[in-house]
Enzyme design. Structure first.
Site, short mmCIF file in Angstrom:
data_model
loop_
_atom_site.label_atom_id
_atom_site.label_comp_id
_atom_site.label_asym_id
_atom_site.label_seq_id
_atom_site.Cartn_x
_atom_site.Cartn_y
_atom_site.Cartn_z
N HIS A 44 0.80 -1.23 0.00
CA HIS A 44 0.00 0.00 0.00
C HIS A 44 0.83 1.29 0.00
CE1 HIS A 44 -3.66 -2.21 0.38
NE2 HIS A 44 -3.36 -2.72 1.55
ZN LIG Z 1 -4.53 -7.26 2.81
#
Ligand SMILES: [Zn+2]
Length: 356
Positions: free
Chosen positions: A128
């Site tokens: 992320h």
């Molecule tokens: Zn995840």
């Protein structure tokens, strides 16, 4: 024996607080289970260098991470970098800690650059993080660093992400690079963090970002069918010379963070499909928040990728430890056939966009 498995205990020496779901035990248990199966003797990697981080992160951001982990000042000034949030709390020495897991991924990438076919870092897969932003438990984006390293030798690199969540950071970092295909199958951003990863998100220029969003509640049979209908065909067209696999095991039906209902054996089937592409591969960990699943699913994946026979029963000690009988979920009642109509619409959209 798995030859290129990079791990050091420092990768599990972090404390994000007792309420944080990213537990360090997941790593230690996976290594111990693989050791008990006589499948691994980890290689201790060096920490990553600043040069590794600079492949995908800005200097300004790297400096902010260093400062946040060493500063006694006002932590609010790091919020613009995503540091000091509930997901990414600031901890002392956080930069130095992150160099351990990035170092494991960089060592795995280097092994493949040096001619190995397969290399592992289960402590990596932090998909992320963005160029100048921490997000979703991720400070530095090690899979993106691996991709950037592999591009030094391999003309086209594919990234396959089977985590519950969209691999948004990796996608964003290569959104304008058609030599990298990012593929992510995940719970739809309509119901789950990070809220991205729809089928019309294909990258700039020649479409090279493939997103398979599935609705909350989708069962593993439908998840696997969607994977089978899309991933082998797009990979065949793209013709990757190396693959980075992010093997988050949080799509599992007992995982507390999401709403997909995938069994261990269905998830493992996707790993097998990627193995069959038969190009050099770096394998990272990722999400997985039910401690009954992580060690057995990752150990099963590592052994599958290395053609080591195992199970189906777990070693007796691990049956007690994980309170699970088997590497697989065959005996557990799981729902079927949920999310089919939504998945079929998404598959059709992808077939049109990618002409497969
Ligand atoms: Zn995840």
């Amino acid at each position: 024996m798995i030859p290129n498995f990079f791990f050091r205990k420092e990768m599990a020496e972090y404390d994000l607080g007792s309420d944080h779901p990213l537990r360090p035990e997941r790593l230690l248990q996976t290594v111990e289970l693989l050791r008990d199966e006589n499948a691994v003797e980890p290689i201790i990697p060096e920490p990553a260098s600043r040069k590794h981080l600079q492949l995908v992160h800005s200097d300004e951001y790297i400096n902010a991470v260093i400062e946040a982990g060493s500063s006694r000042g006002d932590p609010h000034r790091f919020l613009k970098y995503g540091l000091g949030t509930g997901d990414v709390p600031i901890m002392p020495g956080m930069h130095e800690f992150c160099l351990w897991y990035v170092g494991g991924s960089a060592a795995a990438a280097q092994a493949v650059l040096d001619g190995e076919r397969l290399a592992f870092n289960i402590s990596g897969g932090l998909h992320h993080a963005q160029r100048s932003l921490a997000s979703g438990f991720c400070v530095y984006n090690d899979p993106a660093i691996v991709i950037a390293m592999l591009l030094q030798k391999f003309e086209r690199v594919a990234y396959v992400d089977i985590d519950l969540h969209h691999g948004d950071g990796v996608q964003a970092l290569f959104y304008h690079n058609p030599n990298v295909m990012t593929i992510s199958i995940h719970e739809s951003g309509e119901t789950l963090y990070p809220g991205t990863g729809f089928t019309d998100d294909v990258g700039t220029g020649q479409p090279h970002c493939v997103n398979i969003p599935l609705e909350a509640g989708t069962t593993g049979d439908v998840w696997l069918d969607a994977f089978r209908h899309v991933v082998p065909s797009v990979l065949k067209r793209f013709d990757p010379k190396a693959i980075v696999l992010q093997m988050g095991c949080d799509p599992h039906f007992t995982d507390p963070l999401g709403h997909l209902n995938v069994t261990a054996q269905e998830w493992l089937e996707a790993v097998r499909l990627i193995k069959s592409v038969d190009v050099p591969m770096v394998v990272c960990g990722g999400g997985g928040y039910d401690l009954r699943n992580v060690a057995r699913m990752w150990a099963a994946a590592c052994m599958t990728l290395e053609d080591i026979e195992f199970g189906p029963e777990l070693p007796a000690k691990w049956q007690r430890e994980l309170r699970m009988p088997s590497y697989f979920d065959a005996s557990l009642p799981v729902p079927r056939e949920r999310g089919r109509a939504y998945a079929e619409r998404r598959i059709q959209e992808l077939q049109e966009r990618f002409e497969i």
